[in-house]
Scaffold this motif. Structure first.
Motif, PDB file in Angstrom:
ATOM      1  N   PRO A 237       0.821  -1.215   0.000  1.00  0.00           N
ATOM      2  CA  PRO A 237       0.000   0.000   0.000  1.00  0.00           C
ATOM      3  C   PRO A 237       0.855   1.266   0.000  1.00  0.00           C
ATOM      4  CG  PRO A 237       0.042  -0.946   2.192  1.00  0.00           C
ATOM      5  CD  PRO A 237       0.793  -1.890   1.295  1.00  0.00           C
ATOM      6  N   LEU A 238       0.398   2.244  -0.753  1.00  0.00           N
ATOM      7  CA  LEU A 238       1.004   3.576  -0.771  1.00  0.00           C
ATOM      8  C   LEU A 238      -0.108   4.573  -0.473  1.00  0.00           C
ATOM      9  CD1 LEU A 238       3.208   3.432  -3.971  1.00  0.00           C
ATOM     10  CD2 LEU A 238       3.975   3.330  -1.614  1.00  0.00           C
ATOM     11  N   GLU A 239       0.142   5.474   0.475  1.00  0.00           N
ATOM     12  CA  GLU A 239      -0.862   6.472   0.816  1.00  0.00           C
ATOM     13  C   GLU A 239      -0.345   7.858   0.464  1.00  0.00           C
ATOM     14  OE1 GLU A 239      -1.892   5.865   4.914  1.00  0.00           O
ATOM     15  OE2 GLU A 239      -3.093   4.102   4.437  1.00  0.00           O
ATOM     16  N   ALA A 240      -1.231   8.668  -0.104  1.00  0.00           N
ATOM     17  CA  ALA A 240      -0.893  10.042  -0.475  1.00  0.00           C
ATOM     18  C   ALA A 240      -2.019  10.945   0.018  1.00  0.00           C
ATOM     19  CB  ALA A 240      -0.746  10.160  -1.984  1.00  0.00           C
ATOM     20  N   PRO A 241      -1.702  12.168   0.422  1.00  0.00           N
ATOM     21  CA  PRO A 241      -2.761  13.078   0.871  1.00  0.00           C
ATOM     22  C   PRO A 241      -3.731  13.378  -0.270  1.00  0.00           C
ATOM     23  CG  PRO A 241      -0.620  14.178   0.875  1.00  0.00           C
ATOM     24  CD  PRO A 241      -0.382  12.762   0.481  1.00  0.00           C
ATOM     25  N   ASP A 242      -5.010  13.494   0.089  1.00  0.00           N
ATOM     26  CA  ASP A 242      -6.020  13.769  -0.940  1.00  0.00           C
ATOM     27  C   ASP A 242      -6.371  15.251  -1.054  1.00  0.00           C
ATOM     28  OD1 ASP A 242      -7.552  14.230   1.301  1.00  0.00           O
ATOM     29  OD2 ASP A 242      -9.078  12.733   0.836  1.00  0.00           O
TER      30      ASP A 242
ATOM     31  N   VAL B  93      -6.531  10.591   3.103  1.00  0.00           N
ATOM     32  CA  VAL B  93      -5.508   9.971   2.266  1.00  0.00           C
ATOM     33  C   VAL B  93      -6.168   9.138   1.173  1.00  0.00           C
ATOM     34  CG1 VAL B  93      -3.727   9.857   4.048  1.00  0.00           C
ATOM     35  CG2 VAL B  93      -5.300   7.967   3.778  1.00  0.00           C
ATOM     36  N   VAL B  94      -5.439   8.964   0.103  1.00  0.00           N
ATOM     37  CA  VAL B  94      -5.836   8.079  -0.983  1.00  0.00           C
ATOM     38  C   VAL B  94      -4.865   6.908  -0.953  1.00  0.00           C
ATOM     39  CG1 VAL B  94      -6.054   7.824  -3.483  1.00  0.00           C
ATOM     40  CG2 VAL B  94      -6.714   9.966  -2.378  1.00  0.00           C
ATOM     41  N   ARG B  95      -5.409   5.703  -0.859  1.00  0.00           N
ATOM     42  CA  ARG B  95      -4.561   4.511  -0.825  1.00  0.00           C
ATOM     43  C   ARG B  95      -4.598   3.833  -2.182  1.00  0.00           C
ATOM     44  NH1 ARG B  95      -5.959   0.633   3.640  1.00  0.00           N
ATOM     45  NH2 ARG B  95      -4.658   2.036   4.837  1.00  0.00           N
ATOM     46  N   ARG B  96      -3.420   3.534  -2.686  1.00  0.00           N
ATOM     47  CA  ARG B  96      -3.299   2.729  -3.889  1.00  0.00           C
ATOM     48  C   ARG B  96      -2.254   1.662  -3.607  1.00  0.00           C
ATOM     49  NH1 ARG B  96       1.042   3.948  -7.191  1.00  0.00           N
ATOM     50  NH2 ARG B  96       2.233   5.743  -6.556  1.00  0.00           N
TER      51      ARG B  96
END
Length: 122
Positions: free
Chosen positions: A22-27, A32-35
């Protein structure tokens, strides 16, 4: 008398899996947006355990659980494969719920996984 774990012959580990991390980035809105990013290719054996029926968002849903066995190696240790990661096998996705070395001898890693259906979150 302790019961020894079931050994899987190396030839039975013919299912190809891709470990997804999993990689999380601020939305931009405080969340967060997880991909998931594809990681190493692994070969393992999968066996179905059970299916549990329930409801999710007012709809009937069946959750299938499986056991996946891998041969221990540099990429395949309990420290490198953790809950929150996923396994991909063709179009199927499995959420890893637990991973461990059943007998402590560093011969195989056993993962308990849940099969994800379309629209289900990891």
């Amino acid at each position: 008398m302790s019961q020894s774990p079931i050994r899987v012959p190396i030839g039975a580990r013919r299912r190809r899996f891709v470990l997804e991390r999993p990689l999380e980035a601020p939305d931009g809105f405080g969340g967060v947006v997880r991909r998931f990013e594809a990681g190493p290719l692994l070969w393992g054996a999968i066996e179905p355990l059970r299916s549990v029926e329930g409801t999710r968002l007012g709809r009937a849903e069946v959750v299938a659980t499986h056991r996946v066995r891998f041969r221990f190696g540099p990429e395949i240790t309990p420290a490198r494969i953790t809950p929150g990661m996923r396994l991909a096998s063709g179009p199927r996705r499995f959420a890893i719920r637990s991973a461990g070395d059943p007998d402590g001898r560093r011969r195989e890693l056993v993962c308990q996984v849940e099969e994800l259906t379309a629209g289900a979150a990891a």
